[in-house]
Enzyme design. Structure first.
Site, PDB file in Angstrom:
ATOM      1  N   ALA A   1       2.367   2.289  -0.297  1.00 21.16           N
ATOM      2  CA  ALA A   1       2.531   3.678  -0.736  1.00 21.16           C
ATOM      3  C   ALA A   1       1.527   4.581  -0.034  1.00 21.16           C
ATOM      4  O   ALA A   1       0.390   4.173   0.244  1.00 21.16           O
ATOM      5  CB  ALA A   1       2.347   3.768  -2.248  1.00 21.16           C
TER       6      ALA A   1
ATOM      7  N   GLY B   1      -1.236   7.582   0.568  1.00 19.20           N
ATOM      8  CA  GLY B   1      -2.388   7.983  -0.226  1.00 19.20           C
ATOM      9  C   GLY B   1      -3.570   7.075   0.012  1.00 19.20           C
ATOM     10  O   GLY B   1      -3.511   6.111   0.784  1.00 19.20           O
ATOM     11  N   ILE B   2      -4.665   7.368  -0.653  1.00 20.13           N
ATOM     12  CA  ILE B   2      -5.892   6.581  -0.518  1.00 20.13           C
ATOM     13  C   ILE B   2      -5.691   5.213  -1.179  1.00 20.13           C
ATOM     14  O   ILE B   2      -5.216   5.131  -2.318  1.00 20.13           O
ATOM     15  CB  ILE B   2      -7.085   7.326  -1.157  1.00 20.13           C
ATOM     16  CG1 ILE B   2      -7.310   8.662  -0.444  1.00 20.13           C
ATOM     17  CG2 ILE B   2      -8.343   6.470  -1.113  1.00 20.13           C
ATOM     18  CD1 ILE B   2      -8.349   9.542  -1.102  1.00 20.13           C
TER      19      ILE B   2
ATOM     20  N   LEU C   1      -9.067   0.504  -5.103  1.00 20.51           N
ATOM     21  CA  LEU C   1      -9.956  -0.659  -5.101  1.00 20.51           C
ATOM     22  C   LEU C   1      -9.413  -1.771  -5.988  1.00 20.51           C
ATOM     23  O   LEU C   1      -9.699  -2.943  -5.763  1.00 20.51           O
ATOM     24  CB  LEU C   1     -11.357  -0.256  -5.584  1.00 20.51           C
ATOM     25  CG  LEU C   1     -12.104   0.778  -4.744  1.00 20.51           C
ATOM     26  CD1 LEU C   1     -13.449   1.086  -5.372  1.00 20.51           C
ATOM     27  CD2 LEU C   1     -12.287   0.278  -3.311  1.00 20.51           C
TER      28      LEU C   1
ATOM     29  N   ASP D   1       3.982   6.703 -18.368  1.00 19.31           N
ATOM     30  CA  ASP D   1       4.356   5.424 -18.966  1.00 19.31           C
ATOM     31  C   ASP D   1       4.600   4.416 -17.844  1.00 19.31           C
ATOM     32  O   ASP D   1       5.017   4.782 -16.741  1.00 19.31           O
ATOM     33  CB  ASP D   1       5.620   5.592 -19.798  1.00 19.31           C
ATOM     34  CG  ASP D   1       5.852   4.431 -20.763  1.00 19.31           C
ATOM     35  OD1 ASP D   1       4.953   3.580 -20.891  1.00 19.31           O
ATOM     36  OD2 ASP D   1       6.936   4.389 -21.378  1.00 19.31           O
TER      37      ASP D   1
END
Length: 607
Positions: free
Chosen positions: A327, A329-330, A333, A383
């Protein structure tokens, strides 16, 4: 000549007995589920908000409890050697026969799947043994009770105002209205606006579901007007005012307002339903673009929602050809997140190991996600759907994604020639990460979008605080922007209850050495939080800082957090309205109004 193969005569008593045990287990579950939903009415009438919250939380666990009871009964009663493949096949056929005339057949089929999947190996997860596809139709199921699924009113007979008053009083709530005539007149004005000046057709009517929808401190009357071939959905919230009397608070009739009321970011409703499929069918006429899976889920039938979602996912796989990929994005962790570009959801897998400064375990992370499932999400937490042993087509995985899964979560990945099996994962609605939204808006010089996002971000945090939730990691990357331009929190591995946190002011340095020290000179407890530090990692961009300080500077003070924590400890149950404040009739309720909201801005599509 065509030959038709008929099943042989069902002869296994064991298969019949097991089928009966599973069906009785489901019936017990739904009986308890309905009893809790019926109690919601009494809690609302009495203003017993804490009891209502407790009942809503406890009801979520009913399903798994009944499944485990049923599994334990079967394991105690039968030896593995007695349960041949033929018994399992016959078991399903007996069960189908037992659902003739059942009022919740689709839920009973899902319960059967849950029990069998707890016992059988995943190689049995196909339609010979479980309900991969539904068998019993839910069309036109008749209620056995005197009360039908919905009531029909004909305003042409007595006039709209009298009809509306009867529509409300038919619920026979054991709590008086402050001024029902005034409220009905206001509802009438709104509905006339909704219906417009169209001439009335012979079939002009109003249909209203016979059970109110209860959530938090509100009860919701759900209905639609019908005139000719046009339908006009509407919802009327019923609240308590400060004197404990009832008021009709507003009328929701815009599609977006109703969609937000039934959003995947909110707690499940408590609704008394004999035939849930009939309620779902009615609600789909109000929200035709909302999948049935989400409607079942918001009604508290989240296991049925999971079943339907997975069937939709399998259909999507069959009719698509793109590849799963990491996906955008960053990278997180704790979680490895991947997606199928053509599918509006993301798949989240807990990693096997976490680099510093993360100090957590897989069990702790799962507890955090479970906390969110049981907690009131107040429209600000997504959710999640939790699955085990999910099979993906190997050919649809990019090599980069497969390498990352094997590196970061090898204990959860099993591979064969045709499939990738992931032993545990979460599925969540895909959103635009807030950091990406802000970056794009900033590059385009769109101050209006930056301001809207920051106002929404601060409102999201404040509404989470009202629900006793501290996000923990407040970085923008942990929040997403929905298609309705709302900011929603979706990274749960560091959330805590507000009441478990200690919000502190950084002590004044006593010496120049302390002031210049790279390390804190004061003791820090495990649950200590210093709000004045938030700005150092949130407000580096001058444009963002400007709007944050204009709308939400109080979030940088320990006093704000301490005061909100004290209200919770004092037993005050806050609420956040699931609709805009400016459309309300009356402001005299128990609730404190949230911070002002920026008007919604047309959706911007980012690359």
């Amino acid at each position: 000549m065509t030959h038709i193969a008929f099943p042989k005569l069902l002869s296994s008593q064991i298969a019949f007995d097991i089928a009966r045990t599973i069906r009785e287990g489901f019936d017990k579950h739904y009986r308890l589920f309905r009893a809790t939903s019926q109690q919601a009415r009494r809690y609302f009438e009495q203003g017993a908000w804490a009891a209502a919250q407790t009942a809503a939380r406890e009801r979520i666990g009913f399903y798994d409890q009944r499944v485990q009871e049923c599994v334990q009964m079967l394991e105690d009663e039968y030896e593995e050697s007695e349960l041949s493949d033929e018994v399992w096949r016959e078991l399903k056929l007996h069960y189908i026969g037992m659902l003739s005339g059942h009022k919740q057949p689709e839920l009973a089929e899902t319960f059967f799947n849950s029990v069998c999947c707890n016992i059988l190996h995943r190689t049995y997860f196909h339609n010979d043994y479980i309900f991969v596809r539904p068998v019993v139709s839910t069309e036109y199921i008749e209620t056995e009770e005197l009360v039908p699924t919905y009531r029909v009113y004909y305003p042409g007979q007595d006039g709209l105002r009298i009809t509306l008053q009867r529509m409300v009083t038919d619920f026979q709530l054991d709590c008086g209205f402050a001024d029902l005539a005034r409220d009905v007149a206001q509802v009438e004005t709104r509905l006339r606006q909704l219906f417009g000046g169209e001439p009335l057709e012979p079939n002009h009517q109003i249909q209203v579901l016979t059970s109110l929808f209860y959530r938090n401190k509100g009860a919701y009357l759900v209905g639609k007007g019908i005139n000719g071939n046009r339908e006009y959905p509407f919802v009327v919230p019923i609240l308590h005012n400060r004197q404990g009397r009832l008021v009709l608070d507003t009328v929701l009739f815009e599609h977006q307002q109703i969609a937000m009321l039934f959003s995947f970011t909110r707690a499940y409703f408590l609704v008394d339903m004999e035939v849930p499929s009939a309620y779902v069918q009615f609600l789909r006429s109000l929200l035709p673009r909302k999948p049935r899976s989400e409607i079942y889920t918001i009604l508290g039938l989240q296991k049925q929602g999971k079943t339907l979602f997975y069937r939709d996912y399998l259909q999507h796989l069959k009719h698509s050809s793109d590849h799963f990929e990491i996906a955008p994005g960053i990278r997180g962790l704790v979680m490895l997140v991947f997606a199928l570009p053509s599918f509006p959801y993301v798949f989240k897998v807990i990693k096997d190991f976490y680099p510093p400064p993360k100090e957590t375990t897989r069990a702790q992370i799962k507890e955090k996600y479970l906390l969110v499932k049981y907690h009131d999400r107040v429209g600000r937490m997504a959710d999640t759907l939790e699955y085990s042993n999910v099979a993906f087509p190997r050919a649809r995985f990019s090599e980069e994604l497969l390498a990352e899964l094997k590196h970061f979560a090898p204990s959860l990945v099993e591979e064969d020639k045709a499939q990738i099996i992931i032993r545990h994962l979460y599925i969540e609605r895909r959103m635009v990460p807030l950091n990406m939204w802000l970056s794009n808006a900033d590059k385009e010089g769109r101050d209006d979008l930056v301001e809207h996002a920051i106002v929404e971000y601060g409102n999201a945090i404040k509404e989470l605080v009202a629900a006793n939730i501290f996000p923990g990691d407040m970085l923008y990357k942990n929040f997403g922007v929905t298609r309705h331009q709302r900011v929603v929190f979706y990274d749960y591995d560091e959330i805590e209850y507000i009441t478990d946190c200690q919000f502190r002011v950084i002590p004044q340095a006593r010496t120049e050495e302390e002031e210049m020290s790279a390390e804190p000179w004061y003791p820090i407890g495990k649950h200590d939080v210093f709000p004045e530090q938030f700005g150092s990692f949130l407000l580096g961009n001058p444009r963002i800082r400007k709007y944050f300080m204009q709308h939400h500077a109080d979030l940088l003070t320990a006093a704000y957090w301490q005061a909100r924590k004290q209200r919770i400890l004092d037993g005050h149950i806050e609420d956040v309205f699931p609709y805009p404040q400016h459309i309300r009739f009356c402001k005299q309720t128990h609730y404190l109004p949230p911070a002002p909201q920026t008007p919604l801005i047309p959706e911007i599509h980012h690359e």
